[in-house]
Motif scaffolding. Sequence first.
Motif, PDB file in Angstrom:
ATOM      1  N   TYR A  92       0.805  -1.216   0.000  1.00  0.00           N
ATOM      2  CA  TYR A  92       0.000   0.000   0.000  1.00  0.00           C
ATOM      3  C   TYR A  92       0.846   1.278   0.000  1.00  0.00           C
ATOM      4  O   TYR A  92       2.051   1.254   0.254  1.00  0.00           O
ATOM      5  CB  TYR A  92      -0.969  -0.036   1.181  1.00  0.00           C
ATOM      6  CG  TYR A  92      -1.896  -1.225   1.078  1.00  0.00           C
ATOM      7  CD1 TYR A  92      -2.734  -1.376  -0.012  1.00  0.00           C
ATOM      8  CD2 TYR A  92      -1.881  -2.234   2.037  1.00  0.00           C
ATOM      9  CE1 TYR A  92      -3.562  -2.474  -0.146  1.00  0.00           C
ATOM     10  CE2 TYR A  92      -2.708  -3.343   1.918  1.00  0.00           C
ATOM     11  CZ  TYR A  92      -3.545  -3.459   0.822  1.00  0.00           C
ATOM     12  OH  TYR A  92      -4.351  -4.558   0.683  1.00  0.00           O
ATOM     13  N   ASP A  93       0.180   2.380  -0.269  1.00  0.00           N
ATOM     14  CA  ASP A  93       0.843   3.686  -0.373  1.00  0.00           C
ATOM     15  C   ASP A  93       1.720   3.962   0.851  1.00  0.00           C
ATOM     16  O   ASP A  93       1.342   3.627   1.979  1.00  0.00           O
ATOM     17  CB  ASP A  93      -0.204   4.801  -0.487  1.00  0.00           C
ATOM     18  CG  ASP A  93      -0.913   4.791  -1.834  1.00  0.00           C
ATOM     19  OD1 ASP A  93      -0.414   4.121  -2.755  1.00  0.00           O
ATOM     20  OD2 ASP A  93      -1.966   5.440  -1.947  1.00  0.00           O
ATOM     21  N   GLU A 170      -0.541  -3.580 -15.304  1.00  0.00           N
ATOM     22  CA  GLU A 170      -0.222  -2.515 -14.348  1.00  0.00           C
ATOM     23  C   GLU A 170      -1.427  -1.646 -13.996  1.00  0.00           C
ATOM     24  O   GLU A 170      -1.668  -1.343 -12.817  1.00  0.00           O
ATOM     25  CB  GLU A 170       0.906  -1.636 -14.890  1.00  0.00           C
ATOM     26  CG  GLU A 170       1.375  -0.589 -13.885  1.00  0.00           C
ATOM     27  CD  GLU A 170       2.590   0.178 -14.363  1.00  0.00           C
ATOM     28  OE1 GLU A 170       3.052   1.046 -13.608  1.00  0.00           O
ATOM     29  OE2 GLU A 170       3.060  -0.079 -15.494  1.00  0.00           O
ATOM     30  N   ILE A 171      -2.204  -1.249 -14.989  1.00  0.00           N
ATOM     31  CA  ILE A 171      -3.366  -0.394 -14.725  1.00  0.00           C
ATOM     32  C   ILE A 171      -4.383  -1.135 -13.859  1.00  0.00           C
ATOM     33  O   ILE A 171      -4.944  -0.580 -12.901  1.00  0.00           O
ATOM     34  CB  ILE A 171      -4.010   0.071 -16.044  1.00  0.00           C
ATOM     35  CG1 ILE A 171      -3.039   0.981 -16.813  1.00  0.00           C
ATOM     36  CG2 ILE A 171      -5.325   0.797 -15.783  1.00  0.00           C
ATOM     37  CD1 ILE A 171      -3.540   1.403 -18.187  1.00  0.00           C
ATOM     38  N   TRP A 172      -4.599  -2.401 -14.185  1.00  0.00           N
ATOM     39  CA  TRP A 172      -5.516  -3.221 -13.388  1.00  0.00           C
ATOM     40  C   TRP A 172      -5.028  -3.324 -11.950  1.00  0.00           C
ATOM     41  O   TRP A 172      -5.811  -3.198 -11.001  1.00  0.00           O
ATOM     42  CB  TRP A 172      -5.622  -4.610 -14.008  1.00  0.00           C
ATOM     43  CG  TRP A 172      -6.592  -5.514 -13.291  1.00  0.00           C
ATOM     44  CD1 TRP A 172      -7.925  -5.632 -13.517  1.00  0.00           C
ATOM     45  CD2 TRP A 172      -6.276  -6.422 -12.232  1.00  0.00           C
ATOM     46  NE1 TRP A 172      -8.473  -6.557 -12.661  1.00  0.00           N
ATOM     47  CE2 TRP A 172      -7.494  -7.056 -11.858  1.00  0.00           C
ATOM     48  CE3 TRP A 172      -5.100  -6.767 -11.552  1.00  0.00           C
ATOM     49  CZ2 TRP A 172      -7.546  -8.010 -10.848  1.00  0.00           C
ATOM     50  CZ3 TRP A 172      -5.160  -7.700 -10.539  1.00  0.00           C
ATOM     51  CH2 TRP A 172      -6.376  -8.320 -10.198  1.00  0.00           C
ATOM     52  N   GLU A 174      -3.128  -1.234 -10.264  1.00  0.00           N
ATOM     53  CA  GLU A 174      -3.305   0.041  -9.564  1.00  0.00           C
ATOM     54  C   GLU A 174      -4.734   0.176  -9.036  1.00  0.00           C
ATOM     55  O   GLU A 174      -4.959   0.617  -7.902  1.00  0.00           O
ATOM     56  CB  GLU A 174      -2.975   1.197 -10.508  1.00  0.00           C
ATOM     57  CG  GLU A 174      -1.492   1.333 -10.819  1.00  0.00           C
ATOM     58  CD  GLU A 174      -1.213   2.415 -11.851  1.00  0.00           C
ATOM     59  OE1 GLU A 174      -2.186   3.016 -12.357  1.00  0.00           O
ATOM     60  OE2 GLU A 174      -0.033   2.654 -12.146  1.00  0.00           O
ATOM     61  N   LYS A 175      -5.698  -0.216  -9.859  1.00  0.00           N
ATOM     62  CA  LYS A 175      -7.095  -0.146  -9.441  1.00  0.00           C
ATOM     63  C   LYS A 175      -7.379  -1.159  -8.327  1.00  0.00           C
ATOM     64  O   LYS A 175      -8.156  -0.883  -7.399  1.00  0.00           O
ATOM     65  CB  LYS A 175      -8.010  -0.394 -10.637  1.00  0.00           C
ATOM     66  CG  LYS A 175      -7.961   0.722 -11.674  1.00  0.00           C
ATOM     67  CD  LYS A 175      -8.901   0.437 -12.840  1.00  0.00           C
ATOM     68  CE  LYS A 175      -8.866   1.571 -13.860  1.00  0.00           C
ATOM     69  NZ  LYS A 175      -9.767   1.320 -15.019  1.00  0.00           N
ATOM     70  N   LEU A 176      -6.770  -2.326  -8.437  1.00  0.00           N
ATOM     71  CA  LEU A 176      -6.937  -3.346  -7.398  1.00  0.00           C
ATOM     72  C   LEU A 176      -6.428  -2.842  -6.049  1.00  0.00           C
ATOM     73  O   LEU A 176      -7.099  -2.975  -5.020  1.00  0.00           O
ATOM     74  CB  LEU A 176      -6.185  -4.626  -7.788  1.00  0.00           C
ATOM     75  CG  LEU A 176      -6.094  -5.699  -6.692  1.00  0.00           C
ATOM     76  CD1 LEU A 176      -7.466  -6.286  -6.404  1.00  0.00           C
ATOM     77  CD2 LEU A 176      -5.102  -6.789  -7.073  1.00  0.00           C
ATOM     78  N   HIS A 178      -6.065   0.164  -4.999  1.00  0.00           N
ATOM     79  CA  HIS A 178      -6.956   1.208  -4.483  1.00  0.00           C
ATOM     80  C   HIS A 178      -8.179   0.572  -3.831  1.00  0.00           C
ATOM     81  O   HIS A 178      -8.594   0.977  -2.728  1.00  0.00           O
ATOM     82  CB  HIS A 178      -7.379   2.133  -5.625  1.00  0.00           C
ATOM     83  CG  HIS A 178      -8.336   3.208  -5.202  1.00  0.00           C
ATOM     84  ND1 HIS A 178      -7.937   4.347  -4.542  1.00  0.00           N
ATOM     85  CD2 HIS A 178      -9.694   3.304  -5.336  1.00  0.00           C
ATOM     86  CE1 HIS A 178      -8.994   5.096  -4.285  1.00  0.00           C
ATOM     87  NE2 HIS A 178     -10.069   4.485  -4.759  1.00  0.00           N
ATOM     88  N   TYR A 179      -8.758  -0.434  -4.485  1.00  0.00           N
ATOM     89  CA  TYR A 179      -9.958  -1.095  -3.957  1.00  0.00           C
ATOM     90  C   TYR A 179      -9.640  -1.827  -2.655  1.00  0.00           C
ATOM     91  O   TYR A 179     -10.401  -1.747  -1.675  1.00  0.00           O
ATOM     92  CB  TYR A 179     -10.504  -2.072  -4.995  1.00  0.00           C
ATOM     93  CG  TYR A 179     -11.907  -2.546  -4.699  1.00  0.00           C
ATOM     94  CD1 TYR A 179     -13.007  -1.865  -5.221  1.00  0.00           C
ATOM     95  CD2 TYR A 179     -12.144  -3.663  -3.901  1.00  0.00           C
ATOM     96  CE1 TYR A 179     -14.303  -2.287  -4.950  1.00  0.00           C
ATOM     97  CE2 TYR A 179     -13.427  -4.085  -3.618  1.00  0.00           C
ATOM     98  CZ  TYR A 179     -14.507  -3.396  -4.147  1.00  0.00           C
ATOM     99  OH  TYR A 179     -15.785  -3.812  -3.870  1.00  0.00           O
ATOM    100  N   ARG A 182      -9.250   0.581   0.241  1.00  0.00           N
ATOM    101  CA  ARG A 182     -10.534   1.072   0.740  1.00  0.00           C
ATOM    102  C   ARG A 182     -11.249  -0.021   1.552  1.00  0.00           C
ATOM    103  O   ARG A 182     -11.918   0.285   2.544  1.00  0.00           O
ATOM    104  CB  ARG A 182     -11.415   1.521  -0.436  1.00  0.00           C
ATOM    105  CG  ARG A 182     -10.851   2.620  -1.296  1.00  0.00           C
ATOM    106  CD  ARG A 182     -10.741   3.969  -0.587  1.00  0.00           C
ATOM    107  NE  ARG A 182      -9.628   4.059   0.359  1.00  0.00           N
ATOM    108  CZ  ARG A 182      -8.352   4.244   0.004  1.00  0.00           C
ATOM    109  NH1 ARG A 182      -8.016   4.339  -1.266  1.00  0.00           N
ATOM    110  NH2 ARG A 182      -7.410   4.330   0.920  1.00  0.00           N
TER     111      ARG A 182
END
Length: 273
Positions: A92-93, A170-172, A174-176, A178-179, A182
């Motif tokens: 995570y970030d 990679e784009i997928w 990044e979205k994963l 984030h989800y 949350r």
Amino acid sequence: ILTPVYDPFFNAIEINNRITVKSDLKLVKNHYEIDFDDLAVKIKDVKILLFCSPHNPVGRVWERAELEKVAEICLENEVLIISDEIHADLVYDSYQHIPIAKLSKQVNEICIMLNAPSKTFNIAGLSAAYAIISNEDLRIKFQKTIDMNRLSRGNIFGMLALETAYEKGEIWLEKLLHYLARNYDYLTEFFSKEVPEIKPVTIEGTYLTWLNCKSLNLDQESLIDFFINKAKVGLTSGEQYGAAGRGFMRLNFGCPRQILAEALENIKAAVRN
């Protein structure tokens, strides 16, 4: 091994007729740390450290200083490091996964790094995994063992999925992430407000949360029964990851929010009733 830890580690040692030496992680302010004093003592008669990075089930993403200390202890005692880094992408970030083999050329020579796209991209059924071994002698021994036991070298579908995931996912991912972040925020806030008796340990990576259930005052068998038969939620017993996991349960939050919310409401109702 640093316990509690992914349970197949225990079987991998025992099935090879080796002795398991356990060094328990320390829970400090709801955050796990390596007990380096204990590790330094127990590693003296050890040949291999099975290392989990990021750590399953406690969710630690080891910092450089921690990795350097682990490597230093292993170098001093001529201990091989086999590092399971299968959750490396799920960080995570503000945290960063550092492959332990990248610390230095010297450390790289005593490392076998194991990884796979299966956790990150949910393709475990395709049986695609790999080992990174820079030391030629180690690599030859590793390959010989693979050949002697007639282990599969994978399949074309798994190989293609691995290549495609790493090149185009990679784009997928990044979205994963984030989800998942949350979802983790949602469950930590839920337990804090609605079920403070259960405390999720602070994690930095993976999609797994380690629930401290000791305030429920249940033995492990009763704790398992509580979640399965009363809350109707199938979690993994903490004791499955070693004796250090007693009083804990592992929850996988890598799922749709609706399912997570339903599970948490079930747990709340079971605790209140």
